[in-house]
Write a protein that holds these residues in place. Sequence first.
Motif, mmCIF file in Angstrom:
data_model
loop_
_atom_site.group_PDB
_atom_site.id
_atom_site.type_symbol
_atom_site.label_atom_id
_atom_site.label_comp_id
_atom_site.label_asym_id
_atom_site.label_seq_id
_atom_site.Cartn_x
_atom_site.Cartn_y
_atom_site.Cartn_z
ATOM 1 N N VAL A 66 0.949 -1.121 -0.006
ATOM 2 C CA VAL A 66 0.018 0.098 0.015
ATOM 3 C C VAL A 66 0.892 1.293 -0.131
ATOM 4 O O VAL A 66 1.942 1.522 0.709
ATOM 5 C CB VAL A 66 -1.135 -0.057 1.349
ATOM 6 N N ASP A 67 0.440 2.239 -0.953
ATOM 7 C CA ASP A 67 1.227 3.590 -0.808
ATOM 8 C C ASP A 67 0.462 4.528 0.031
ATOM 9 O O ASP A 67 -0.553 4.846 -0.185
ATOM 10 C CB ASP A 67 1.123 4.251 -2.196
ATOM 11 N N LYS A 68 1.136 4.633 1.236
ATOM 12 C CA LYS A 68 0.537 5.484 2.251
ATOM 13 C C LYS A 68 0.534 7.005 2.025
ATOM 14 O O LYS A 68 -0.565 7.396 2.587
ATOM 15 C CB LYS A 68 1.509 5.552 3.363
ATOM 16 N N THR A 69 1.147 7.542 0.948
ATOM 17 C CA THR A 69 0.680 8.689 0.382
ATOM 18 C C THR A 69 -0.295 9.069 -0.544
ATOM 19 O O THR A 69 -0.970 9.971 -0.970
ATOM 20 C CB THR A 69 2.039 9.246 -0.429
ATOM 21 N N SER A 80 -0.283 6.098 -5.500
ATOM 22 C CA SER A 80 -0.109 4.992 -6.654
ATOM 23 C C SER A 80 -0.921 3.691 -5.804
ATOM 24 O O SER A 80 -0.964 3.568 -4.783
ATOM 25 C CB SER A 80 1.284 4.455 -6.485
ATOM 26 N N TYR A 81 -1.739 3.180 -6.761
ATOM 27 C CA TYR A 81 -2.484 1.968 -6.363
ATOM 28 C C TYR A 81 -1.667 0.665 -5.829
ATOM 29 O O TYR A 81 -2.118 -0.138 -5.333
ATOM 30 C CB TYR A 81 -3.538 1.923 -7.590
ATOM 31 N N TYR A 82 -0.399 0.927 -6.693
ATOM 32 C CA TYR A 82 0.470 -0.408 -6.554
ATOM 33 C C TYR A 82 1.330 -0.429 -5.419
ATOM 34 O O TYR A 82 2.288 -1.248 -5.303
ATOM 35 C CB TYR A 82 1.156 -0.623 -8.108
ATOM 36 N N GLY A 83 1.498 0.537 -4.675
ATOM 37 C CA GLY A 83 2.230 0.694 -3.595
ATOM 38 C C GLY A 83 3.537 1.632 -3.971
ATOM 39 O O GLY A 83 3.677 1.821 -5.283
ATOM 40 N N GLU A 84 4.412 1.747 -3.066
ATOM 41 C CA GLU A 84 5.600 1.988 -3.127
ATOM 42 C C GLU A 84 6.977 1.305 -3.935
ATOM 43 O O GLU A 84 6.894 0.277 -3.442
ATOM 44 C CB GLU A 84 6.228 3.112 -2.073
ATOM 45 N N SER A 85 7.788 1.699 -4.523
ATOM 46 C CA SER A 85 8.884 0.811 -4.985
ATOM 47 C C SER A 85 10.291 1.610 -5.024
ATOM 48 O O SER A 85 10.291 2.739 -5.323
ATOM 49 C CB SER A 85 8.439 0.097 -6.329
ATOM 50 N N ASN A 86 11.199 0.858 -4.586
ATOM 51 C CA ASN A 86 12.846 1.572 -4.507
ATOM 52 C C ASN A 86 13.600 0.340 -4.970
ATOM 53 O O ASN A 86 13.255 -0.732 -5.097
ATOM 54 C CB ASN A 86 13.183 2.055 -3.057
ATOM 55 N N PRO A 106 6.039 4.414 -9.862
ATOM 56 C CA PRO A 106 6.490 2.863 -9.882
ATOM 57 C C PRO A 106 7.656 2.544 -10.616
ATOM 58 O O PRO A 106 7.940 3.140 -11.688
ATOM 59 C CB PRO A 106 5.278 2.055 -10.081
ATOM 60 N N ILE A 107 8.360 1.302 -10.338
ATOM 61 C CA ILE A 107 9.604 0.980 -11.272
ATOM 62 C C ILE A 107 8.836 -0.004 -12.068
ATOM 63 O O ILE A 107 8.317 -1.052 -11.283
ATOM 64 C CB ILE A 107 10.608 0.377 -10.397
ATOM 65 N N HIS A 108 9.119 -0.067 -13.477
ATOM 66 C CA HIS A 108 8.336 -0.689 -14.206
ATOM 67 C C HIS A 108 9.159 -2.012 -14.464
ATOM 68 O O HIS A 108 8.766 -3.227 -14.726
ATOM 69 C CB HIS A 108 7.841 0.083 -15.410
#
Length: 650
Positions: A253-256, A259-265, A286-288
């Motif tokens: 879950v993206d708390k901000t 994004s619907y798909y959450g955060e990514s790093n 997101p990182i695709h």
Amino acid sequence: MSDSRVPTQFACKRSLKILDDRSLLKCGVGSGPPEARLTSVLDETKDNVRKFEYDATGKYIVYVTRQDVRILDASTQASIQVIDRKGIVDAAFSPRGTYLATWERPVKAEDGSVPANLLLWETVTGKQLCAFTHKNGNQWAPQWTADEAHFLRMVTGEVHVINPTGSSNKDTISIQSKLRLEGMTEFSLSPGRSPVVAAFIAEKKGAPASVRLFALGSFTQPIAIKTFFKADKVQFMWNRLGTGILVLTQTDVDKTGKSYYGESNLYYLATAGNYDCRVALDKEGPIHDVAWHPESKEFIVVYGYMPAKSTLFDQRANKVHEFGSLPRNTVRFSPQGRILLLAGFGNLAGTVDFWDRQTLKKIATIEASNTSYCEWSPDGRYIMAATLSPRLRVDNGIRLWHYTGTLVWEESMTELYQAGWRPAPAKNWPVRASLSPAPRGITQPKTPTSPAAVGAYRPPGARGLSAPSIFRRSDDDGTSPSTTTNGKPGAPGASDQPMTKTALKNMKKREARRKQQEKEDSVSGSGSGSGKKEGGGPQTRREGSGGRRKGSSPKSSSTPTKVEVAMTTDGGKEGERKKGGGKKQPELETDVSKKLKSVKKKLRQIDDLKDRRSRGETLEATQISKMGTERSLRAEADRLEREATKALEK
């Protein structure tokens, strides 16, 4: 070895009709370009094929049915071994093809126990070596070292290192060592001669998540540790030599709320333990996709909200080159590393760009819409773009493209479920100094014929007359032949229909009225403004007594009226008011102002196109040609402004 003597091969699982008119899923093989075609069907039994798989060397191919598992020679399709066991769902080879692992869905026995459902076999002899219980169908396949001396599997927070030939009894397991870490949820074994194990430990009670690297067999002290927050799951991506690893972290879950798909790093760790960092990405989103270069010295990341950015990094995560912002979400290096593929699949249009890594210049762009699977051929010259079921139930099939943008082969299928190239060493096709020329392509499939364009609607009174210049398209130079309807020039429709007598008569009447009107306009414009000729009679027969046009004023024939002609220039100035006789007719100033407005509108559109091109958008050919008319349009605008100024002075 000469690349012309090394053939490429592919396999596919598709639906075929058999004699009793039933459709079964069969596995077939085909030869790659230049003589691409489907050659044979591997399974002749009346049973569905669940899956096929090549080993990494390309020596064997296995396909799974409900009744058994069959291993064939990939070159000759000759049978090597049949494993007579029902219920097998999946299969995977070891790196050299010596062993085959199979997995079945777990089923409870009557006493409540779960029998072993992960089995290990010798490929050539079909002998069962050992068996395990593995309930989860995801990541069930054992991870092997490159020399096949050991394989690893996870069991409730532990990673077991197992020798496949360490026990003479299939019911006993030879465990060499174990990696125990509290909270470990995922692991990955590196390729290369010096295997390294990467383990992921999720966040717990405020403690950050971490990735730890261990040398195989030495699990007491990690080589490297990287800690971070915002990580519920990870993906491990090793380079080919096993000297570096990219860790893609993701949250559910993206708390901000962005994004619907959450955060990514994305993080980079060197297996030597001397360097690690977070890969700096300069666009939110997101990182695709991520891909390593085959030489293991650089990688590409596609990231950010659409249009996404594609950036090339070196092995220290420093930027090397940016490929711009485009709607792309897939990246693939050719096996030799010379050609780079950037594509937008899934919910994107399917545009594919081919780039030369040496010159960093684009080679070609193609449209491979509805692609579910895309992969390079082992020779690094062709890509396979396949549309698969059940993702898409229509337009299933395989297309082979050369990297110059040439479609060399296409095969449509009713239902296609799996496709893939036969692996082969990249050294069989060494990198050339220059790119290979484009091969001979096939004729593109004909699109369904659409109804002929009927053109713009014209009211009956305007049919047969040329359109005013203000209503013409900006790219219409007036040289194209007019369309006709029922023989009427200038109107939309078919040109082969003869004109009827009534239509011809009406057209002549309209033409006569138009000429008469032009004559009246010229007479009224040259008069003194009194509305009468020198003889004092009526101006025209139509405007005399009893001959007025419908809707005209009775005073129009005797009393002159003032016609206000307002011409608005670029500065917004109002033109002079002039007197005219009889009816209101367009003056010179009105024509000039209309033309000037039209030219300035086209110039504003050209400025907008230039701005869009500077932002990296791809323009159509008609838009580019329109931009080429800017100089002539500006000259026309200057001329019209001078005419307007002279008209105002008069």
